[in-house]
Motif scaffolding. Structure first.
Motif, PDB file in Angstrom:
ATOM      1  N   PHE A 186       4.481  38.051  44.805  1.00 14.39           N
ATOM      2  CA  PHE A 186       4.944  38.636  46.063  1.00 14.39           C
ATOM      3  C   PHE A 186       6.089  39.600  45.780  1.00 14.39           C
ATOM      4  N   GLY A 187       6.257  40.556  46.690  1.00 13.99           N
ATOM      5  CA  GLY A 187       7.343  41.518  46.596  1.00 13.99           C
ATOM      6  C   GLY A 187       6.836  42.922  46.851  1.00 13.99           C
ATOM      7  N   GLU A 188       7.739  43.865  46.935  1.00 13.70           N
ATOM      8  CA  GLU A 188       7.348  45.252  47.158  1.00 13.70           C
ATOM      9  C   GLU A 188       6.664  45.840  45.938  1.00 13.70           C
ATOM     10  N   HIS A 189       6.966  45.297  44.769  1.00  7.39           N
ATOM     11  CA  HIS A 189       6.265  45.647  43.534  1.00  7.39           C
ATOM     12  C   HIS A 189       5.881  44.334  42.858  1.00  7.39           C
ATOM     13  N   PRO A 190       4.865  43.669  43.399  1.00  9.59           N
ATOM     14  CA  PRO A 190       4.583  42.284  42.994  1.00  9.59           C
ATOM     15  C   PRO A 190       4.041  42.110  41.579  1.00  9.59           C
TER      16      PRO A 190
END
Length: 329
Positions: free
Chosen positions: A135-139
């Motif tokens: 997960f994350g903006e740049h996972p």
């Protein structure tokens, strides 16, 4: 093939997890209806309509709506027909775990569906459909770094790893055989890609997969990358011969000969502890990345099961991934 140790009891659970990456898994969200005859006069656009989110549905401190939107963009940004809205981010009874609900639709279709996942306290993973995903903006940054460091299988294409495509495959897997045409096309369409073949033998269901991988390690060691890809092509072509131990010996020796090497030397090399350790390291890499089926393609760390994806969609995913990573083309 799905790794036997990671099989799930519910196919729906797998579909829910895979919806984050694969366009065709989104289809069950929408009711299937017969297509009506074309109207005589233009009608209003059949775009999905999402209800306005309520402030009371955003009670969690983490993740933020912007972080969720960045995550969705990283996974779905390649698909310009997909529409979605963050509908809810709420606390759960477990500290640090938040429930996120996304409404999903497609241009030209009024039907909508919903996707729910749970973010974990580390802020780097979610749980959905029985799967733990980045997960994350740049996972996929961590996956990408891991692959750059540890994906050491035979390679072809560009030396630069600005775009790295790592194929996890099993020589005895029928779907992996089918995927080789796709990999050949990608090599042509993305000459800037560094393409790695990473053996992931599923030994519980494919008795000759490990030996085939070990031979491959030795072919690459003794003959280099070009010899390996000649060997790999021959093994996949003669895959039916791997159904028995005797047939596998004939098939593998033939493939070694086509690669220009002596079968007896490759066989001796394949039985060494060093070769076994190399194959085991590749399996460990796949398991550390939660690769649970073959063939799987890692696009700069973004894991995509290859089966059933239209080739043009796959190209869009790769192009978008490079753009999203900010990598040079």
């Amino acid at each position: 093939m799905i790794h036997p140790s990671l099989r799930r009891g519910s196919l729906a659970a797998l579909a829910s997890a895979a919806i984050l990456t694969l366009p065709f898994f989104a289809q069950p969200l929408f009711a299937q209806t017969e297509v009506p005859a074309a109207p005589q006069e233009p009608i209003a656009s059949a775009e999905p309509s999402f209800p306005k989110p309520e402030a009371s549905d955003f009670t969690a401190d983490s993740p933020t709506k912007a972080q969720v939107e960045g995550f969705l963009h990283a996974n779905w940004g390649y698909d310009t027909n997909r529409l979605y809205q963050v509908q809810r981010i709420v606390k759960t009874s477990v500290p640090g775990i938040s429930s996120v609900v996304i409404l999903v639709g497609e241009k030209g279709n009024k039907q909508t569906g919903a996707l729910q996942f749970f973010t974990l306290p580390d802020g780097k993973h979610i749980i959905t459909g029985g799967e733990i995903l980045p997960f994350g903006e740049h996972p996929y940054t961590e996956n990408r770094a891991t692959l750059i460091e540890r994906a050491d299988g035979p390679s072809k294409g560009a030396a630069s790893k600005d775009l790295e495509l790592v194929e996890f495959a099993d020589f005895q897997c029928p779907h992996c055989k089918d995927a080789q045409g796709t990999m050949d096309k990608l090599a042509t369409d993305f000459p800037n890609a560094h393409i790695v073949y990473q053996s992931f033998p599923l030994v519980k269901i494919h008795p000759e997969a490990f030996r085939s991988a070990a031979y491959g390690v030795c072919v690459a060691k003794l003959g280099g990358n070009p010899a390996f890809f000649t060997y790999a092509s021959a093994v996949f072509e003669g895959q039916a011969g791997l159904a028995s131990a005797e047939g596998a010996t004939l098939t593998l020796n033939s493939a070694v000969s086509k690669a220009g090497l002596a079968p007896e030397k490759v066989e001796a090399c394949s039985k060494t502890p060093e070769t076994k350790a190399t194959v085991d390291a590749g399996v460990k890499l796949a398991e550390d990345l939660n690769v649970n089926q073959t063939p799987t393609l890692a696009i700069n760390g973004h894991l995509i099961p290859l089966g059933g994806i239209p080739y043009e969609s796959l190209k869009q995913m790769i192009t978008f991934q490079v753009q999203n990573d900010g990598a040079a083309k």
